[in-house]
Design a protein around this motif. Structure first.
Motif, PDB file in Angstrom:
ATOM      1  N   GLN A 234      10.823 -27.779  25.889  1.00  0.00           N
ATOM      2  CA  GLN A 234      12.180 -28.874  26.382  1.00  0.00           C
ATOM      3  C   GLN A 234      12.053 -30.075  24.728  1.00  0.00           C
ATOM      4  N   LEU A 235      10.833 -30.437  24.251  1.00  0.00           N
ATOM      5  CA  LEU A 235      11.485 -30.675  23.615  1.00  0.00           C
ATOM      6  C   LEU A 235      12.531 -30.059  22.422  1.00  0.00           C
ATOM      7  N   GLY A 236      11.824 -29.105  22.125  1.00  0.00           N
ATOM      8  CA  GLY A 236      12.599 -28.681  20.787  1.00  0.00           C
ATOM      9  C   GLY A 236      13.905 -28.568  21.510  1.00  0.00           C
ATOM     10  N   ARG A 237      14.277 -27.752  22.720  1.00  0.00           N
ATOM     11  CA  ARG A 237      15.584 -27.679  23.003  1.00  0.00           C
ATOM     12  C   ARG A 237      16.136 -29.696  22.874  1.00  0.00           C
ATOM     13  N   VAL A 238      15.755 -30.362  23.075  1.00  0.00           N
ATOM     14  CA  VAL A 238      16.374 -31.450  22.755  1.00  0.00           C
ATOM     15  C   VAL A 238      16.841 -31.842  21.760  1.00  0.00           C
ATOM     16  N   LEU A 239      15.830 -32.139  20.186  1.00  0.00           N
ATOM     17  CA  LEU A 239      16.254 -31.730  19.218  1.00  0.00           C
ATOM     18  C   LEU A 239      17.067 -31.233  18.269  1.00  0.00           C
ATOM     19  N   ALA A 240      16.925 -29.432  19.019  1.00  0.00           N
ATOM     20  CA  ALA A 240      18.528 -29.111  19.339  1.00  0.00           C
ATOM     21  C   ALA A 240      19.268 -29.370  18.741  1.00  0.00           C
ATOM     22  N   TYR A 241      19.455 -30.398  19.172  1.00  0.00           N
ATOM     23  CA  TYR A 241      21.575 -30.723  19.858  1.00  0.00           C
ATOM     24  C   TYR A 241      21.912 -31.743  18.728  1.00  0.00           C
ATOM     25  N   GLY A 242      20.210 -31.642  17.955  1.00  0.00           N
ATOM     26  CA  GLY A 242      21.104 -32.464  16.737  1.00  0.00           C
ATOM     27  C   GLY A 242      20.680 -34.334  16.451  1.00  0.00           C
ATOM     28  N   LYS A 243      20.563 -34.465  17.694  1.00  0.00           N
ATOM     29  CA  LYS A 243      21.347 -36.458  17.924  1.00  0.00           C
ATOM     30  C   LYS A 243      19.338 -36.830  17.467  1.00  0.00           C
ATOM     31  N   PRO A 244      18.978 -38.168  17.389  1.00  0.00           N
ATOM     32  CA  PRO A 244      18.417 -38.755  17.114  1.00  0.00           C
ATOM     33  C   PRO A 244      17.263 -38.889  18.489  1.00  0.00           C
ATOM     34  N   VAL A 245      16.071 -38.328  18.763  1.00  0.00           N
ATOM     35  CA  VAL A 245      15.308 -38.081  20.005  1.00  0.00           C
ATOM     36  C   VAL A 245      14.463 -38.801  20.050  1.00  0.00           C
ATOM     37  N   THR A 246      13.702 -39.944  21.383  1.00  0.00           N
ATOM     38  CA  THR A 246      13.001 -40.890  21.357  1.00  0.00           C
ATOM     39  C   THR A 246      11.959 -40.732  22.004  1.00  0.00           C
ATOM     40  N   VAL A 247      11.137 -40.645  21.249  1.00  0.00           N
ATOM     41  CA  VAL A 247      10.203 -40.523  22.791  1.00  0.00           C
ATOM     42  C   VAL A 247       8.937 -42.160  23.127  1.00  0.00           C
ATOM     43  N   ARG A 248       8.698 -42.131  23.813  1.00  0.00           N
ATOM     44  CA  ARG A 248       7.534 -43.108  24.362  1.00  0.00           C
ATOM     45  C   ARG A 248       6.314 -42.200  24.989  1.00  0.00           C
ATOM     46  N   LEU A 249       4.927 -42.892  23.750  1.00  0.00           N
ATOM     47  CA  LEU A 249       3.817 -42.523  24.895  1.00  0.00           C
ATOM     48  C   LEU A 249       3.262 -44.036  25.141  1.00  0.00           C
ATOM     49  N   ASP A 250       2.175 -43.794  26.118  1.00  0.00           N
ATOM     50  CA  ASP A 250       1.328 -45.186  26.611  1.00  0.00           C
ATOM     51  C   ASP A 250       0.268 -44.444  26.806  1.00  0.00           C
ATOM     52  N   LEU A 251      -0.405 -44.326  26.209  1.00  0.00           N
ATOM     53  CA  LEU A 251      -1.573 -43.731  26.022  1.00  0.00           C
ATOM     54  C   LEU A 251      -3.233 -45.311  26.027  1.00  0.00           C
ATOM     55  N   ASP A 252      -4.151 -44.832  27.039  1.00  0.00           N
ATOM     56  CA  ASP A 252      -5.240 -45.997  27.113  1.00  0.00           C
ATOM     57  C   ASP A 252      -5.744 -45.109  26.802  1.00  0.00           C
ATOM     58  N   CYS A 253      -6.609 -45.366  25.471  1.00  0.00           N
ATOM     59  CA  CYS A 253      -8.135 -44.512  25.489  1.00  0.00           C
ATOM     60  C   CYS A 253      -8.503 -45.060  24.212  1.00  0.00           C
ATOM     61  N   GLY A 254      -9.376 -44.911  23.288  1.00  0.00           N
ATOM     62  CA  GLY A 254      -9.964 -44.630  22.497  1.00  0.00           C
ATOM     63  C   GLY A 254     -11.934 -45.207  22.405  1.00  0.00           C
ATOM     64  N   ILE A 255     -12.309 -45.513  21.487  1.00  0.00           N
ATOM     65  CA  ILE A 255     -13.767 -45.242  20.635  1.00  0.00           C
ATOM     66  C   ILE A 255     -14.302 -47.490  21.346  1.00  0.00           C
ATOM     67  N   GLU A 256     -15.199 -47.519  22.374  1.00  0.00           N
ATOM     68  CA  GLU A 256     -16.117 -48.119  22.840  1.00  0.00           C
ATOM     69  C   GLU A 256     -17.212 -47.614  22.161  1.00  0.00           C
ATOM     70  N   GLY A 257     -17.470 -48.456  20.792  1.00  0.00           N
ATOM     71  CA  GLY A 257     -19.362 -48.190  19.859  1.00  0.00           C
ATOM     72  C   GLY A 257     -19.947 -47.279  19.870  1.00  0.00           C
ATOM     73  N   GLU A 258     -21.063 -47.770  20.388  1.00  0.00           N
ATOM     74  CA  GLU A 258     -21.866 -45.731  20.018  1.00  0.00           C
ATOM     75  C   GLU A 258     -22.499 -45.534  21.437  1.00  0.00           C
ATOM     76  N   TYR A 259     -22.829 -44.602  21.172  1.00  0.00           N
ATOM     77  CA  TYR A 259     -23.399 -43.716  22.646  1.00  0.00           C
ATOM     78  C   TYR A 259     -24.483 -43.133  22.133  1.00  0.00           C
ATOM     79  N   THR A 260     -25.916 -42.661  23.090  1.00  0.00           N
ATOM     80  CA  THR A 260     -26.957 -42.000  22.826  1.00  0.00           C
ATOM     81  C   THR A 260     -27.019 -40.760  23.640  1.00  0.00           C
ATOM     82  N   GLY A 261     -26.955 -39.379  23.693  1.00  0.00           N
ATOM     83  CA  GLY A 261     -27.506 -38.321  24.106  1.00  0.00           C
ATOM     84  C   GLY A 261     -28.231 -38.052  23.847  1.00  0.00           C
TER      85      GLY A 261
END
Length: 478
Positions: A234-261
């Motif tokens: 779908q994103l490829g089809r939208v880009l194929a129109y030749g218009k600027p395509v804007t996307v929003r990402l909303d990610l809640d993740c990341g590194i929180e120190g170290e862990y010993t397994g």
């Protein structure tokens, strides 16, 4: 009797020593017969399936560093003991703790709509309220590498490569670097975010494949995610129109120190050479969307069940069977690297090894990295495995599997036992990685392969050539 000159005597002794050291490794006929019996028994045994059912049901997904990580370790210790292994212990493994809380994505313009995506390991989160930027598309990692940074700066990079299904899964050799290296390249060129068409082969399901990135320094990381094949279409089809395509990402993740397994290890102690080991295993951790059935509860179950069948023989094997459930393979082979670092000085005591980490499809190919004098023994193993549909590729090296590749890199003689991965990447690292994808009969074939080869290696007259740096020139076997 006439005495030999000292120099001639020394030369004779050296020659005799050389002949002895070059003696061919063979497997006694009695061991071959027992291996055939093990093979046939394993094909009728459901221990492996009961183990994989237990792990995926009682623990479920096992993201490294999560609360389930410790539950997985506790489960493995208890399971090894319940199966009757002679020695059960753990070895600590420390690594960055990456967490995933939530993830959302959408095309903002020119045609607003949501996208299904999954954050990638070691990706940082987006700013509060999300990240919105124009998309720039590349068809390959090489194209991104060659791009002018001016075309990338301030944009969200989208690499649109579609993986294809293959029995040996070799197209992952293209898809994986796009996921691992691509975000690092994009960040270095000034991108503010990164998207890839999922490194998976299901063309229809909106279940993107997660996986790790090459980020190690949080200060040099950008939000990165995979979008499902239909969403990439779908994103490829939208880009194929030749218009600027804007996307929003909303990610809640990341590194929180170290862990010993921990790596969790169970042993069936050898009767004659307890300090020499045949090493097999799988990795205990998994990604979190599914229950980690094919990746890699199956591998843990295959190795545990093979060890259990050998342990149940009337007599212990000559050498120790060591089953290793590795920690945090998914985010950088942390368990395998820690294990190799700890045991590198003992590499000559490793008779032969390999890890199961490619699902639960039937094993169809075997290859090996061993000394030339052990090729005959490998051919003996191949003949026992042939009735299971396993073909021996004598021209291909063995890599030892994912985590045990690290010990192979130190000089451990290794096999590669390739499973049928035709549909593996449909489910790999997705919410669809669940127990229903495992065929009990195919899993039993894997157990039969591992039990037979492990026993034969343990009983061999002679070794397979493990020594520091022994296989430095044989290439990658995976």
């Amino acid at each position: 009797m006439r005495r030999l000159p000292l120099t001639l005597l020394a030369a004779s002794l050296l020659l005799a020593s050389g002949i002895a050291s070059a003696a061919n490794t063979t497997i006694p006929a009695t061991a071959v017969k027992t291996a055939e019996q093990l093979r046939d028994k394993a094909m009728r045994d459901d221990t492996g399936y009961r183990i994989v059912t237990s792990l995926t049901t009682e623990v479920g997904p096992r993201l490294a560093g999560s609360e389930a990580d410790q539950r997985g370790v506790d489960w493995a210790v208890a399971k090894f003991k319940a199966l009757g292994f002679d020695k059960v212990y753990t070895e600590p493994v420390t690594y960055p703790k990456w967490v995933r809380r939530s993830e959302h994505g959408a095309i903002v313009s020119p045609f607003p709509q949501s996208m299904v995506l999954t954050a990638l390991g070691y990706s940082p989160g987006t700013p509060r309220g999300g990240l919105t930027a124009q998309v720039v598309k590349f068809d390959s990692l090489d194209a991104l590498k060659a791009a002018d940074p001016a075309t990338v700066k301030g944009r969200i990079v989208f690499v649109d490569y579609r993986m294809q299904r293959y029995r040996d899964g070799h197209d992952y050799g293209v898809g994986s670097p796009i996921r691992v290296q691509g975000p690092v390249v994009a960040q270095a060129k000034g991108a503010v975010g990164y998207l890839l068409r999922t490194a998976g082969t299901d063309p229809h399901s909106r279940t993107p494949n997660t996986g790790v990135t090459g980020f190690r320094d949080p200060a040099k990381a950008i939000p990165a995610a995979a979008i499902s094949n239909p969403d990439a279409d779908q994103l490829g089809r939208v880009l194929a129109y030749g218009k600027p395509v804007t996307v929003r990402l909303d990610l809640d993740c990341g590194i929180e120190g170290e862990y010993t397994g921990a790596n969790v290890i169970g042993e069936v102690t050898g009767a004659k050479h307890p300090d020499q080991v045949v090493a097999i295993g799988g990795h205990l951790d998994s990604w979190d969307p599914g229950t980690g059935a094919i990746d890699d509860a199956a591998g843990v179950a295959i190795a545990m069940a093979a060890g259990k069948l050998i342990r149940d023989l009337p007599q212990r094997p000559d050498r120790t069977i060591r089953v290793i459930a590795f920690a945090n393979e998914e985010m950088g082979l942390w368990g395998g690297r820690a294990y190799a670092g700890k045991h590198a000085d003992e590499v000559a005591k490793f008779q032969l090894g390999t890890e199961s980490d490619f699902g639960a499809g039937k094993v169809w190919r075997m290859s090996a990295s061993v000394k030339p004098e052990a090729r005959g023994a490998i051919e003996q193993i191949a003949r026992v495995l042939a009735p299971l549909g396993v073909a021996y590729d004598a021209g291909r090296p063995g890599g030892g599997g994912s985590d045990l590749s690290q010990m192979h890199g130190k000089g451990m003689a290794a096999l590669s036992l390739t499973q049928d991965g035709t549909k593996y990447f449909d489910w790999h690292h997705t919410a669809a990685d669940t127990l229903d994808k495992i065929d009990p009969e195919e899993l039993a074939q894997n157990v039969a392969v591992y039990a037979a080869f492990s026993y034969m290696a343990a009983q061999a007259d002679g070794d397979f050539g493990s020594a520091p740096g022994a296989f430095a020139k044989d290439g990658a076997g995976e």
